[in-house]
Design an enzyme around this catalytic site. Structure first.
Site, PDB file in Angstrom:
ATOM      1  N   ASP A   1      53.460  66.015  85.427  1.00  0.00           N
ATOM      2  CA  ASP A   1      52.536  66.013  86.573  1.00  0.00           C
ATOM      3  C   ASP A   1      51.112  66.407  86.169  1.00  0.00           C
ATOM      4  OD1 ASP A   1      53.496  68.622  86.136  1.00  0.00           O
ATOM      5  OD2 ASP A   1      53.023  69.221  88.179  1.00  0.00           O
TER       6      ASP A   1
ATOM      7  N   GLY B   1      53.693  68.666  77.205  1.00  0.00           N
ATOM      8  CA  GLY B   1      54.638  69.111  76.181  1.00  0.00           C
ATOM      9  C   GLY B   1      55.452  67.955  75.641  1.00  0.00           C
TER      10      GLY B   1
ATOM     11  N   THR C   1      59.602  64.686  81.020  1.00  0.00           N
ATOM     12  CA  THR C   1      59.711  66.148  80.973  1.00  0.00           C
ATOM     13  C   THR C   1      61.175  66.549  80.881  1.00  0.00           C
ATOM     14  OG1 THR C   1      59.440  68.230  82.158  1.00  0.00           O
ATOM     15  CG2 THR C   1      59.595  66.295  83.529  1.00  0.00           C
TER      16      THR C   1
ATOM     17  N   ARG D   1      60.175  75.530  83.898  1.00  0.00           N
ATOM     18  CA  ARG D   1      59.056  75.918  84.779  1.00  0.00           C
ATOM     19  C   ARG D   1      59.576  76.380  86.136  1.00  0.00           C
ATOM     20  NH1 ARG D   1      54.106  71.928  85.129  1.00  0.00           N
ATOM     21  NH2 ARG D   1      55.733  70.524  85.798  1.00  0.00           N
TER      22      ARG D   1
ATOM     23  N   ARG E   1      37.938  69.392  82.538  1.00  0.00           N
ATOM     24  CA  ARG E   1      37.597  70.767  82.139  1.00  0.00           C
ATOM     25  C   ARG E   1      37.833  70.904  80.634  1.00  0.00           C
ATOM     26  NH1 ARG E   1      39.834  76.035  82.544  1.00  0.00           N
ATOM     27  NH2 ARG E   1      38.204  77.513  83.132  1.00  0.00           N
TER      28      ARG E   1
ATOM     29  N   HIS F   1      61.738  76.447  72.622  1.00  0.00           N
ATOM     30  CA  HIS F   1      61.399  75.048  72.316  1.00  0.00           C
ATOM     31  C   HIS F   1      62.509  74.280  71.615  1.00  0.00           C
ATOM     32  CE1 HIS F   1      57.595  76.972  73.278  1.00  0.00           C
ATOM     33  NE2 HIS F   1      57.203  75.775  73.648  1.00  0.00           N
TER      34      HIS F   1
ATOM     35  N   ASP G   1      62.034  69.175  82.186  1.00  0.00           N
ATOM     36  CA  ASP G   1      62.238  69.972  83.410  1.00  0.00           C
ATOM     37  C   ASP G   1      62.826  69.146  84.558  1.00  0.00           C
ATOM     38  OD1 ASP G   1      60.894  71.884  81.893  1.00  0.00           O
ATOM     39  OD2 ASP G   1      58.957  71.471  82.825  1.00  0.00           O
TER      40      ASP G   1
ATOM     41  N   ASP H   1      61.322  67.626  86.872  1.00  0.00           N
ATOM     42  CA  ASP H   1      60.721  68.119  88.123  1.00  0.00           C
ATOM     43  C   ASP H   1      59.619  67.219  88.657  1.00  0.00           C
ATOM     44  OD1 ASP H   1      58.828  68.546  86.166  1.00  0.00           O
ATOM     45  OD2 ASP H   1      58.364  70.601  86.736  1.00  0.00           O
TER      46      ASP H   1
END
Ligand code: F6P
Length: 371
Positions: A124, A18, A146, A192, A86, A293, A148, A150
């Site tokens: 992360d 983000g 981030t 989060r 992926r 946001h 966050d 975190d």
């Protein structure tokens, strides 16, 4: 100045996950330090790992790094739903999305553009995506970002202080309506699984109740506190509620699952649930605001610009010092580093004995736990 004793002449720079205030400040610091101090060329990889997989890049010169220090977002674009391991590539016979390992495509782009190393700016999830590159021998250095706050091993990420300021100012503004209408105002914040943003913004705004994921809440405790607060001369209440907050014995509230994302769960909705339950159990008129946001937008505050600049410079110096596959971090009041993969899937949550929780309780903030 040319590059001293190093084979690193040309690097790739990528922003993943983000967006967050201060990304452009890191891009500026990396690019200017690389070009001006070491004579290293910089190639911007567009839209996170998507650019590496699809060979979507652009050369960055010093003028690209000019005038962006104060700009929110990232001039490179980003993506939080793309992992090289992926990558969606067509559909299976049953109509479901076919995923492939796109590591070879990444390596091809790196070779094609003669990149000697990659600097990866992200959280992360983005760091975990460096694993196949690290395994293939591509020198990588990570820069943690981030709102966050975190990231494992990093006490402060750039973007957090800006988001906290935006959230605190928004909570401040809810006071007028809360006060005038004698209401309970619930404000849902991002973060989060970590409560750093809500805890800090809640304290900064003098929120009456702070709900964070690390302290599951109980409605009886919330109502008991509100009964007292609403009967006090103030007659209103502000609740700062983290998107990851959860009632005792219940899970978190998921708003959507983003397939293909390194971290597919998106949280959200708990603010409305809390408000509904308060109205159901009490006579207090209650409203919810979801900041969303807005918290990630806007110009970075000065402290984030400074931290972002220090991280960007440190990332280049790490590469040149041969400290590859490391992520620069802020720890103990200075820049240091940890293994880039240590940050992967390893979130830094608020410890229950953290001084911020104690400070909030000291000024009679309720955490919904009856404590
Ligand atoms: O990690 C940053 C963050 O803003 C979280 O606080 C939030 O849970 C998530 O990203 C939202 O992601 P998206 O932009 O995909 O909605």
């Amino acid at each position: 100045m040319s590059a001293p004793n190093t084979s690193i002449k040309r690097i790739g720079l990528l922003t993943g996950g983000g967006d967050c205030p201060g990304l452009n400040a890191v891009i500026r610091a990396v690019t200017k330090t690389a070009i001006y101090r070491h004579g290293i060329e910089v190639v911007g990889i567009l839209n996170g790992y998507e650019g590496l997989i699809c060979n979507d890049v652009r050369e960055l010169d010093a003028s690209d790094a000019s005038g962006i220090l104060t700009r929110g977002g990232t001039i490179l674009g980003t993506n939080n739903r793309c992992s090289p391991l992926r990558y969606p590539d067509g559909t299976n016979e049953d109509g479901s999305t076919r995923y492939i390992d796109a590591t070879d495509r990444c390596l091809k782009t790196i070779e094609h553009h003669g990149l000697d190393a990659i600097i990866v700016i992200g959280g992360d999830g983005t760091m975990s995506c460096t694993a196949p590159l690290v395994q293939a021998g591509v020198p990588c250095v990570g820069v943690p970002k981030t709102i966050d706050n975190d990231i494992h091993g990093c006490e402060l990420t750039f973007g957090f202080t800006t988001a906290m300021t935006t959230a605190a100012m928004s909570l401040d503004r809810l006071h007028s309506t809360a006060d005038s209408h004698h209401r309970v105002m619930v404000c849902e914040l991002m973060g989060r699984n970590a409560g750093w943003l809500t805890l800090s913004a809640g304290i900064a705004s003098g929120s009456d109740i702070i709900l964070i994921p690390e302290i599951p809440f109980d409605y009886d405790a919330i109502i008991a506190f509100l009964d007292e607060r609403m009967a006090s001369p103030a007659g209103f209440a502000i609740i700062a509620c983290a998107e990851g907050a959860q009632e005792v014995g219940h899970g978190q509230t998921v708003s959507k699952v983003v397939d293909g994302s390194p971290d597919p769960i998106r949280l959200g909705g708990i603010g409305h649930l809390v408000a509904d339950e308060i109205e159901r159990r009490s006579r207090f008129e209650t409203r919810t605001t979801v900041l969303g946001h807005v918290q990630r937008g806007g110009t970075p505050v000065a402290a984030d610009r400074v931290l972002a600049t220090r991280f960007g410079v440190a990332a280049i110096e790490h590469l040149l010092a041969g400290r590859h596959d490391r992520m620069v971090v802020w720890s103990g009041g200075t820049i240091s580093d940890i293994g880039i993969l240590e940050a992967a899937g390893n979130q830094r949550l608020v410890p229950l004995d953290h001084p911020l929780i104690d400070a909030a309780r000291s000024v009679r903030t309720c955490f919904g736990d009856g404590g």
